[in-house]
Every structure is written in C-alpha cells, then in structure tokens.
Motif scaffolding. Structure first.
Motif, mmCIF file in Angstrom:
data_model
loop_
_atom_site.group_PDB
_atom_site.id
_atom_site.type_symbol
_atom_site.label_atom_id
_atom_site.label_comp_id
_atom_site.label_asym_id
_atom_site.label_seq_id
_atom_site.Cartn_x
_atom_site.Cartn_y
_atom_site.Cartn_z
ATOM 1 N N LYS A 79 0.833 -1.212 0.000
ATOM 2 C CA LYS A 79 0.000 0.000 0.000
ATOM 3 C C LYS A 79 0.865 1.259 0.000
ATOM 4 O O LYS A 79 0.505 2.269 -0.621
ATOM 5 C CB LYS A 79 -0.946 -0.024 1.200
ATOM 6 C CG LYS A 79 -2.031 -1.087 1.069
ATOM 7 C CD LYS A 79 -2.959 -1.102 2.266
ATOM 8 C CE LYS A 79 -4.044 -2.173 2.082
ATOM 9 N NZ LYS A 79 -4.936 -2.280 3.257
ATOM 10 N N LEU A 80 1.997 1.189 0.684
ATOM 11 C CA LEU A 80 2.922 2.322 0.662
ATOM 12 C C LEU A 80 3.421 2.554 -0.764
ATOM 13 O O LEU A 80 3.540 3.694 -1.214
ATOM 14 C CB LEU A 80 4.098 2.060 1.602
ATOM 15 C CG LEU A 80 5.153 3.157 1.688
ATOM 16 C CD1 LEU A 80 4.544 4.474 2.146
ATOM 17 C CD2 LEU A 80 6.289 2.733 2.619
ATOM 18 N N ALA A 81 3.693 1.472 -1.481
ATOM 19 C CA ALA A 81 4.154 1.590 -2.868
ATOM 20 C C ALA A 81 3.083 2.231 -3.749
ATOM 21 O O ALA A 81 3.390 3.022 -4.646
ATOM 22 C CB ALA A 81 4.544 0.222 -3.412
ATOM 23 N N VAL A 82 1.825 1.902 -3.495
ATOM 24 C CA VAL A 82 0.724 2.511 -4.258
ATOM 25 C C VAL A 82 0.683 4.014 -4.008
ATOM 26 O O VAL A 82 0.575 4.821 -4.942
ATOM 27 C CB VAL A 82 -0.617 1.861 -3.880
ATOM 28 C CG1 VAL A 82 -1.783 2.645 -4.496
ATOM 29 C CG2 VAL A 82 -0.668 0.412 -4.353
ATOM 30 N N LEU A 83 0.784 4.397 -2.731
ATOM 31 C CA LEU A 83 0.764 5.822 -2.397
ATOM 32 C C LEU A 83 1.934 6.539 -3.064
ATOM 33 O O LEU A 83 1.759 7.617 -3.656
ATOM 34 C CB LEU A 83 0.829 6.011 -0.879
ATOM 35 C CG LEU A 83 0.879 7.462 -0.402
ATOM 36 C CD1 LEU A 83 -0.392 8.205 -0.785
ATOM 37 C CD2 LEU A 83 1.108 7.515 1.113
ATOM 38 N N ASN A 84 3.111 5.944 -2.985
ATOM 39 C CA ASN A 84 4.295 6.571 -3.583
ATOM 40 C C ASN A 84 4.148 6.734 -5.097
ATOM 41 O O ASN A 84 4.600 7.727 -5.670
ATOM 42 C CB ASN A 84 5.543 5.752 -3.266
ATOM 43 C CG ASN A 84 5.943 5.848 -1.804
ATOM 44 O OD1 ASN A 84 5.517 6.761 -1.091
ATOM 45 N ND2 ASN A 84 6.755 4.918 -1.354
ATOM 46 N N SER A 85 3.506 5.757 -5.739
ATOM 47 C CA SER A 85 3.337 5.825 -7.196
ATOM 48 C C SER A 85 2.415 6.978 -7.605
ATOM 49 O O SER A 85 2.483 7.465 -8.730
ATOM 50 C CB SER A 85 2.781 4.504 -7.730
ATOM 51 O OG SER A 85 1.416 4.333 -7.379
ATOM 52 N N ILE A 86 1.567 7.406 -6.684
ATOM 53 C CA ILE A 86 0.679 8.548 -6.948
ATOM 54 C C ILE A 86 1.395 9.865 -6.677
ATOM 55 O O ILE A 86 1.395 10.788 -7.498
ATOM 56 C CB ILE A 86 -0.596 8.465 -6.077
ATOM 57 C CG1 ILE A 86 -1.424 7.226 -6.446
ATOM 58 C CG2 ILE A 86 -1.429 9.737 -6.211
ATOM 59 C CD1 ILE A 86 -2.544 6.937 -5.456
ATOM 60 N N VAL A 87 2.028 9.940 -5.512
ATOM 61 C CA VAL A 87 2.553 11.216 -5.029
ATOM 62 C C VAL A 87 3.906 11.575 -5.638
ATOM 63 O O VAL A 87 4.145 12.732 -6.010
ATOM 64 C CB VAL A 87 2.643 11.197 -3.485
ATOM 65 C CG1 VAL A 87 3.311 12.473 -2.967
ATOM 66 C CG2 VAL A 87 1.250 11.047 -2.883
ATOM 67 N N HIS A 88 4.804 10.607 -5.782
ATOM 68 C CA HIS A 88 6.177 10.931 -6.176
ATOM 69 C C HIS A 88 6.292 11.596 -7.551
ATOM 70 O O HIS A 88 7.063 12.557 -7.707
ATOM 71 C CB HIS A 88 7.058 9.687 -6.099
ATOM 72 C CG HIS A 88 7.339 9.273 -4.690
ATOM 73 N ND1 HIS A 88 7.909 8.065 -4.359
ATOM 74 C CD2 HIS A 88 7.095 9.898 -3.511
ATOM 75 C CE1 HIS A 88 8.024 7.980 -3.045
ATOM 76 N NE2 HIS A 88 7.527 9.072 -2.511
ATOM 77 N N PRO A 89 5.557 11.145 -8.576
ATOM 78 C CA PRO A 89 5.664 11.856 -9.866
ATOM 79 C C PRO A 89 5.202 13.308 -9.775
ATOM 80 O O PRO A 89 5.784 14.191 -10.426
ATOM 81 C CB PRO A 89 4.750 11.040 -10.787
ATOM 82 C CG PRO A 89 4.720 9.679 -10.181
ATOM 83 C CD PRO A 89 4.752 9.910 -8.702
ATOM 84 N N ALA A 158 10.041 1.070 7.701
ATOM 85 C CA ALA A 158 9.603 1.236 6.306
ATOM 86 C C ALA A 158 10.650 1.961 5.461
ATOM 87 O O ALA A 158 10.524 2.009 4.241
ATOM 88 C CB ALA A 158 8.278 1.997 6.261
ATOM 89 N N GLN A 159 11.676 2.524 6.114
ATOM 90 C CA GLN A 159 12.692 3.279 5.397
ATOM 91 C C GLN A 159 13.947 2.438 5.183
ATOM 92 O O GLN A 159 14.085 1.343 5.711
ATOM 93 C CB GLN A 159 13.037 4.547 6.176
ATOM 94 C CG GLN A 159 11.884 5.526 6.279
ATOM 95 C CD GLN A 159 12.299 6.850 6.889
ATOM 96 O OE1 GLN A 159 13.247 6.929 7.654
ATOM 97 N NE2 GLN A 159 11.567 7.896 6.553
ATOM 98 N N ALA A 160 14.868 2.989 4.413
ATOM 99 C CA ALA A 160 16.161 2.343 4.197
ATOM 100 C C ALA A 160 16.926 2.257 5.518
ATOM 101 O O ALA A 160 16.640 2.989 6.471
ATOM 102 C CB ALA A 160 16.980 3.143 3.180
#
Length: 205
Positions: A79-89, A158-160
């Motif tokens: 779900k975090l990946a989904v959010l990032n795919s929306i916000v990061h671009p 959740a972070q590096a």
C-alpha cells in the motif's frame, strides 16, 4: 547551480540541517512540503489517493487525514508503494519547476526523505545524509512528535537502513551531537558546497 540531495531517516534531524543550510544561503526545495501541496483539497493528487484508499482517508473538511492514511500505508509495503506511485511523480514535477526558477549560481538543496529508497541519488551533484542512531531517532519521534513507540518503529522500518543511506552519501552529517556541534558541522559542509559550486561554474565557462 549545484544541486544537493539531502536525506536521512525519520527523526534523524534532517529538517534542522536544512534550516541551517538555508541560513547560510541555500535555496531549499522541500519534498515533504510539496507532497502536502500536491494532495491539498481540490487537487488531482488528492482525488487519486481517495480513489486508491477510499473515502475513509479524507477528513470531514475534505482534506487528507494523514494519521489515518499513515496507519494504513506504513503497516503494508504494498500500500505504501501505491501511495508513492501517486505522489512521487507529482512531487518530482513540482520540484523541477522550482529548481528551474533558482539563480544560476545557487546551491539548491532538495530535502528528500525517501531519496535512498527511490534510487534518486544520481539526480543530484552531491548527496548529504543526516545520520543518527536508532535510539536517537526513536526518542525524538516519541518525545518530540508524540508518536507511539509502535508507530515510530513501523515508520523507521519502512525506510532504508542507516547502512544503505551512508552508501550513497557524498557527505555524512552526524546528528547524535549537541546543536552547537551540528551548527559547526553544517557551516563546514556549506563551505564545501560553495567551493563545489564555484568549481562547477568555472568548468562551465
């Protein structure tokens, strides 16, 4: 122009370092601030987040319920990946706009929390990592931000890792130190950045 990627784990004190760099004359582009702007009420970004996660992530006034969304995504990598795919671009596009508006001789600092995780190091001339040990991070998140220990640990996980961040660093700023020591270190780093910027300008001439 010298472009700098500034990152660090949550609670490492990256915001304080960015504030000090601005005092020295840096142009700051804050990815977190932009991330809030691109999901403000009425934006396509917020509509996309609501479509992906449901109306439950919206507050009564139509704004994004950040604590609610955070509790969903930081417990689930997919779900975090989904959010990032929306916000990061959206954040990337706005960041490029702001950078293009800076002066030619500016030191432009991009404050990017997930720089390591998203493989963004090659985008910058210099990468600075603000580093602190896990105990320091946890203490700051619980004591200063009011998080529960469970929530704080989930966000850290959740972070590096520290090691992954340090691997991409051109410069490391240790923030397990008193504020006076941090100020001195940031001043040294600023002098280094200005030197690099001048060298880059000289080569371009």
């Amino acid at each position: 122009m010298l472009t700098v990627g500034l990152t660090g784990g949550i609670g490492a004190g990256k915001s304080e370092v960015s504030r000090l760099l601005v005092e020295h004359g840096a142009v700051l582009i804050d990815a977190d601030r932009i991330a809030r702007e691109v999901v403000a009420p009425g934006t396509p970004g917020l509509a996309a987040v609501a479509d992906a996660f449901g109306a439950d992530v919206l507050a009564a006034d139509g704004s994004l319920d950040r604590p609610r969304l955070g509790s969903i995504v930081f417990a689930d990598p997919e779900k975090l990946a989904v959010l990032n795919s929306i916000v990061h671009p959206l954040v990337g596009a706005r960041s490029r706009e702001l950078e293009s508006a800076a002066a030619e001789d500016a030191v432009v600092v991009h404050d990017v929390p997930l720089l390591t995780e998203n493989g963004l190091a090659p985008l910058y001339d210099v990468v600075i990592v603000v580093d602190a040990n896990a105990e320091t991070q946890l203490d700051r998140l619980v004591r200063l931000r009011g998080m529960t220990e469970e929530d704080a640990r989930a966000r850290m996980a959740a972070q590096a890792t520290r090691e992954q961040r340090r691997e991409i660093a051109d410069i490391v700023i240790d923030n397990d130190v008193p504020l006076d020591a941090l100020r001195k270190r940031v001043a040294e780093v600023w002098d280094d950045l200005v030197r690099r910027a001048r060298q880059g300008a000289a080569r371009a001439e």
